[in-house]
Design a protein around this motif. Structure first.
Motif, PDB file in Angstrom:
ATOM      1  N   LYS A   1     -15.964 -15.616  28.827  1.00  0.00           N
ATOM      2  CA  LYS A   1     -17.273 -15.725  29.125  1.00  0.00           C
ATOM      3  C   LYS A   1     -18.153 -15.232  28.446  1.00  0.00           C
ATOM      4  CE  LYS A   1     -20.590 -17.558  32.073  1.00  0.00           C
ATOM      5  NZ  LYS A   1     -21.130 -18.498  31.980  1.00  0.00           N
ATOM      6  N   GLN A   2     -18.007 -13.762  28.193  1.00  0.00           N
ATOM      7  CA  GLN A   2     -18.922 -13.162  27.420  1.00  0.00           C
ATOM      8  C   GLN A   2     -19.256 -13.641  25.993  1.00  0.00           C
ATOM      9  OE1 GLN A   2     -20.663 -11.361  29.631  1.00  0.00           O
ATOM     10  NE2 GLN A   2     -21.023  -9.858  28.596  1.00  0.00           N
ATOM     11  N   LEU A   3     -18.096 -13.971  25.601  1.00  0.00           N
ATOM     12  CA  LEU A   3     -18.188 -14.413  23.879  1.00  0.00           C
ATOM     13  C   LEU A   3     -18.595 -16.194  23.929  1.00  0.00           C
ATOM     14  CD1 LEU A   3     -14.533 -13.021  22.888  1.00  0.00           C
ATOM     15  CD2 LEU A   3     -17.083 -12.271  22.044  1.00  0.00           C
ATOM     16  N   ALA A   4     -18.334 -16.867  24.994  1.00  0.00           N
ATOM     17  CA  ALA A   4     -18.784 -18.206  24.951  1.00  0.00           C
ATOM     18  C   ALA A   4     -19.407 -18.396  26.389  1.00  0.00           C
ATOM     19  CB  ALA A   4     -17.520 -19.137  25.080  1.00  0.00           C
ATOM     20  N   PRO A   5     -20.773 -18.032  26.458  1.00  0.00           N
ATOM     21  CA  PRO A   5     -21.623 -18.114  27.715  1.00  0.00           C
ATOM     22  C   PRO A   5     -21.949 -19.402  28.031  1.00  0.00           C
ATOM     23  CG  PRO A   5     -22.878 -17.373  25.811  1.00  0.00           C
ATOM     24  CD  PRO A   5     -21.700 -17.385  25.288  1.00  0.00           C
ATOM     25  N   TRP A   6     -21.416 -20.652  27.346  1.00  0.00           N
ATOM     26  CA  TRP A   6     -21.598 -22.008  27.867  1.00  0.00           C
ATOM     27  C   TRP A   6     -20.370 -22.414  28.752  1.00  0.00           C
ATOM     28  CZ3 TRP A   6     -17.231 -24.258  26.221  1.00  0.00           C
ATOM     29  CH2 TRP A   6     -16.513 -23.582  25.005  1.00  0.00           C
TER      30      TRP A   6
ATOM     31  N   ASN B   1     -18.859 -20.738  35.423  1.00  0.00           N
ATOM     32  CA  ASN B   1     -18.382 -19.728  36.446  1.00  0.00           C
ATOM     33  C   ASN B   1     -17.504 -20.191  37.541  1.00  0.00           C
ATOM     34  OD1 ASN B   1     -19.385 -16.991  35.555  1.00  0.00           O
ATOM     35  ND2 ASN B   1     -21.461 -18.034  36.092  1.00  0.00           N
ATOM     36  N   GLY B   2     -16.761 -19.525  38.218  1.00  0.00           N
ATOM     37  CA  GLY B   2     -15.898 -20.052  39.113  1.00  0.00           C
ATOM     38  C   GLY B   2     -14.956 -21.171  38.705  1.00  0.00           C
ATOM     39  N   TRP B   3     -14.381 -21.021  37.766  1.00  0.00           N
ATOM     40  CA  TRP B   3     -13.316 -21.694  37.175  1.00  0.00           C
ATOM     41  C   TRP B   3     -11.725 -21.240  37.529  1.00  0.00           C
ATOM     42  CZ3 TRP B   3     -14.294 -23.471  31.590  1.00  0.00           C
ATOM     43  CH2 TRP B   3     -15.482 -24.584  31.600  1.00  0.00           C
ATOM     44  N   GLY B   4     -11.592 -20.364  38.438  1.00  0.00           N
ATOM     45  CA  GLY B   4     -10.621 -19.684  38.727  1.00  0.00           C
ATOM     46  C   GLY B   4      -9.677 -18.794  37.513  1.00  0.00           C
ATOM     47  N   ASN B   5      -8.222 -18.644  37.860  1.00  0.00           N
ATOM     48  CA  ASN B   5      -7.534 -17.714  36.972  1.00  0.00           C
ATOM     49  C   ASN B   5      -7.444 -18.551  35.555  1.00  0.00           C
ATOM     50  OD1 ASN B   5      -7.124 -15.814  38.943  1.00  0.00           O
ATOM     51  ND2 ASN B   5      -5.420 -16.988  39.761  1.00  0.00           N
ATOM     52  N   ALA B   6      -7.061 -17.809  34.651  1.00  0.00           N
ATOM     53  CA  ALA B   6      -7.036 -18.373  33.393  1.00  0.00           C
ATOM     54  C   ALA B   6      -6.206 -19.885  33.050  1.00  0.00           C
ATOM     55  CB  ALA B   6      -6.503 -17.509  32.123  1.00  0.00           C
ATOM     56  N   ASN B   7      -4.999 -19.650  34.074  1.00  0.00           N
ATOM     57  CA  ASN B   7      -4.367 -20.923  33.883  1.00  0.00           C
ATOM     58  C   ASN B   7      -4.995 -22.192  34.741  1.00  0.00           C
ATOM     59  OD1 ASN B   7      -3.998 -20.251  36.580  1.00  0.00           O
ATOM     60  ND2 ASN B   7      -1.641 -19.930  36.451  1.00  0.00           N
ATOM     61  N   GLN B   8      -6.010 -22.057  35.253  1.00  0.00           N
ATOM     62  CA  GLN B   8      -6.879 -23.105  35.951  1.00  0.00           C
ATOM     63  C   GLN B   8      -7.896 -23.634  35.169  1.00  0.00           C
ATOM     64  OE1 GLN B   8      -7.399 -20.478  39.513  1.00  0.00           O
ATOM     65  NE2 GLN B   8      -6.587 -22.321  40.663  1.00  0.00           N
ATOM     66  N   TRP B   9      -8.428 -22.900  34.011  1.00  0.00           N
ATOM     67  CA  TRP B   9      -9.555 -23.273  33.220  1.00  0.00           C
ATOM     68  C   TRP B   9      -9.503 -24.555  32.664  1.00  0.00           C
ATOM     69  CZ3 TRP B   9     -12.644 -19.257  30.034  1.00  0.00           C
ATOM     70  CH2 TRP B   9     -13.185 -18.377  31.217  1.00  0.00           C
TER      71      TRP B   9
ATOM     72  N   THR C   1     -19.672 -13.951  36.356  1.00  0.00           N
ATOM     73  CA  THR C   1     -19.299 -13.604  37.939  1.00  0.00           C
ATOM     74  C   THR C   1     -17.708 -13.311  37.854  1.00  0.00           C
ATOM     75  OG1 THR C   1     -18.700 -16.135  38.246  1.00  0.00           O
ATOM     76  CG2 THR C   1     -21.031 -15.182  38.894  1.00  0.00           C
ATOM     77  N   TYR C   2     -17.086 -13.547  36.509  1.00  0.00           N
ATOM     78  CA  TYR C   2     -15.718 -13.161  36.467  1.00  0.00           C
ATOM     79  C   TYR C   2     -15.418 -11.624  36.613  1.00  0.00           C
ATOM     80  CZ  TYR C   2     -15.158 -17.735  35.329  1.00  0.00           C
ATOM     81  OH  TYR C   2     -15.013 -19.156  35.328  1.00  0.00           O
ATOM     82  N   TYR C   3     -14.458 -11.200  36.808  1.00  0.00           N
ATOM     83  CA  TYR C   3     -14.188  -9.630  37.322  1.00  0.00           C
ATOM     84  C   TYR C   3     -14.073  -9.065  35.749  1.00  0.00           C
ATOM     85  CZ  TYR C   3     -13.105 -10.346  42.156  1.00  0.00           C
ATOM     86  OH  TYR C   3     -13.214 -10.650  43.357  1.00  0.00           O
ATOM     87  N   TRP C   4     -14.717  -7.957  35.593  1.00  0.00           N
ATOM     88  CA  TRP C   4     -14.962  -7.320  34.484  1.00  0.00           C
ATOM     89  C   TRP C   4     -13.562  -6.631  34.042  1.00  0.00           C
ATOM     90  CZ3 TRP C   4     -13.440  -2.456  32.796  1.00  0.00           C
ATOM     91  CH2 TRP C   4     -13.788  -2.035  31.508  1.00  0.00           C
ATOM     92  N   GLY C   5     -13.411  -6.786  32.754  1.00  0.00           N
ATOM     93  CA  GLY C   5     -12.266  -6.121  32.108  1.00  0.00           C
ATOM     94  C   GLY C   5     -11.074  -7.270  31.976  1.00  0.00           C
ATOM     95  N   TYR C   6     -10.925  -8.369  32.638  1.00  0.00           N
ATOM     96  CA  TYR C   6      -9.953  -9.378  32.478  1.00  0.00           C
ATOM     97  C   TYR C   6     -10.437 -10.348  31.517  1.00  0.00           C
ATOM     98  CZ  TYR C   6      -8.108  -7.683  36.739  1.00  0.00           C
ATOM     99  OH  TYR C   6      -7.491  -6.871  37.937  1.00  0.00           O
ATOM    100  N   CYS C   7      -9.174 -11.071  31.121  1.00  0.00           N
ATOM    101  CA  CYS C   7      -9.436 -11.967  29.897  1.00  0.00           C
ATOM    102  C   CYS C   7     -10.635 -13.226  30.141  1.00  0.00           C
ATOM    103  CB  CYS C   7      -8.260 -12.713  29.599  1.00  0.00           C
ATOM    104  SG  CYS C   7      -7.545 -13.895  30.916  1.00  0.00           S
ATOM    105  N   THR C   8     -10.750 -13.596  31.522  1.00  0.00           N
ATOM    106  CA  THR C   8     -11.655 -14.561  31.658  1.00  0.00           C
ATOM    107  C   THR C   8     -13.059 -13.874  31.634  1.00  0.00           C
ATOM    108  OG1 THR C   8     -11.472 -13.705  34.095  1.00  0.00           O
ATOM    109  CG2 THR C   8     -10.323 -15.840  33.443  1.00  0.00           C
TER     110      THR C   8
END
Length: 313
Positions: free
Chosen positions: A221-226, A229-237, A210-217
């Motif tokens: 998520k594509q490389l680590a499907p586990w 979703n919904g974790w916010g911006n990268a600095n919130q992960w 559910t993250y916006y396509w093209g961004y690092c998030t």
């Protein structure tokens, strides 16, 4: 006349022979009467030897525990204050005491010792659950180390076991020296406060992203499907992952997600996340989206000072 003399001599010989036979029977009977007595003595002696030859249950170097109902040592010294303590056997000596045939000199990790512990008051301890070199995680409800040092600030941290020592503490019989990737350490962690971390213990979240396509998030998520979703911006992960029960530490491993906080490693104010492909000392190789390759593109680069960043497992 000659015949009468021979007859008299014969009678005398027979009489003497009869006396000899009677005496011999008496002697033989007396000797026979002595046999059971001698046999009884011999039998008693064997039983005594058998009792003293009972082998000791434990040997020097064994780690043992004082039983929960121990009262006194064989010399009468109070032992109740060391109930459930774990220590190492330093010497073994024969000693008949109550139900025991052996006594032990037991030394504890803090230097205290009991010198005359009867075998009946010693029990085996459960083997240590972890060993030197294992990677473990501090449990989420850990409070203090066995020496009272605060452990709550290292909850959910993962580190490597450097040493293992017997230590009776609460529900534990062992304590561990844990070293973390950033060099910090806890020296006296009770076994009850450790768990074995499993990389990526959570079920994959299917193919949804559910993250916006093209961004690092999105790329992470594509490389680590586990990843959730919904974790916010990268600095919130990192914070979101901890709250979701994931392992977050400073220990990079293949397949983990590295989190760059704002300003770290060239990250924007939103932070940055990437997939860890390999580790070489304190350098990692990452695969990232919206990095050096541009928006919506994957690229690979090396990052130094790997222990400076947090990793989601």
């Amino acid at each position: 006349m000659k015949n009468n003399t021979i007859i008299k001599a014969s009678k005398i010989f027979i009489f003497v022979l009869g006396l000899l036979l009677v005496n011999l029977e008496t002697i033989s009977s007396s000797f026979a009467d002595d046999i059971p007595l001698k046999q009884e003595i011999t039998t008693n002696h064997v039983v005594t030897l058998s009792t003293s030859d009972t082998p000791a249950k434990y040997k020097v170097g064994d780690t043992v525990k004082i039983s929960s109902n121990a009262a006194v040592e064989t010399n009468g010294y109070d032992l109740s204050n060391h109930r459930n303590w774990s220590g190492t056997i330093m010497s073994v000596s024969p000693k008949a005491y109550s139900h025991s045939a052996w006594e032990y000199y037991i030394k504890y990790p803090d230097g205290e010792h009991n010198d005359f512990v009867a075998e009946q008051d010693v029990t085996n301890i459960t083997p240590a659950k972890y060993r030197v070199g294992d990677t473990v995680k501090i449990s989420s409800n850990a409070a203090v180390e066995t020496n009272g040092y605060d452990l709550s600030n290292h909850r959910n941290w993962s580190g490597t076991i450097m040493s293992v020592s017997p230590k009776a503490y609460s529900n534990s019989a062992w304590e561990y020296y844990i070293k973390y990737p950033d060099g910090e350490h806890n020296d006296f962690v009770a076994e009850q406060d450790l768990i074995m971390p499993t990389s990526y213990p959570h079920p994959e979240n299917g193919t949804s992203n559910t993250y916006y396509w093209g961004y690092c998030t999105y790329g992470a998520k594509q490389l680590a499907p586990w990843i959730g979703n919904g974790w916010g911006n990268a600095n919130q992960w990192a914070s979101s992952a901890r709250s979701a029960g994931y392992v977050v530490d400073r220990n990079p491993v293949y397949g983990s997600i590295v989190v760059f906080q704002s300003g770290q490693g060239g990250a924007s104010s939103y932070g940055h996340v990437a997939f860890v492909e390999s580790i070489n000392g304190n350098t990692i190789q990452i695969k990232e989206m919206n990095g050096t390759g541009g928006f919506g593109q994957y690229s690979v680069r090396s990052v130094d000072n790997a222990s400076s960043y947090e990793y989601i497992h």
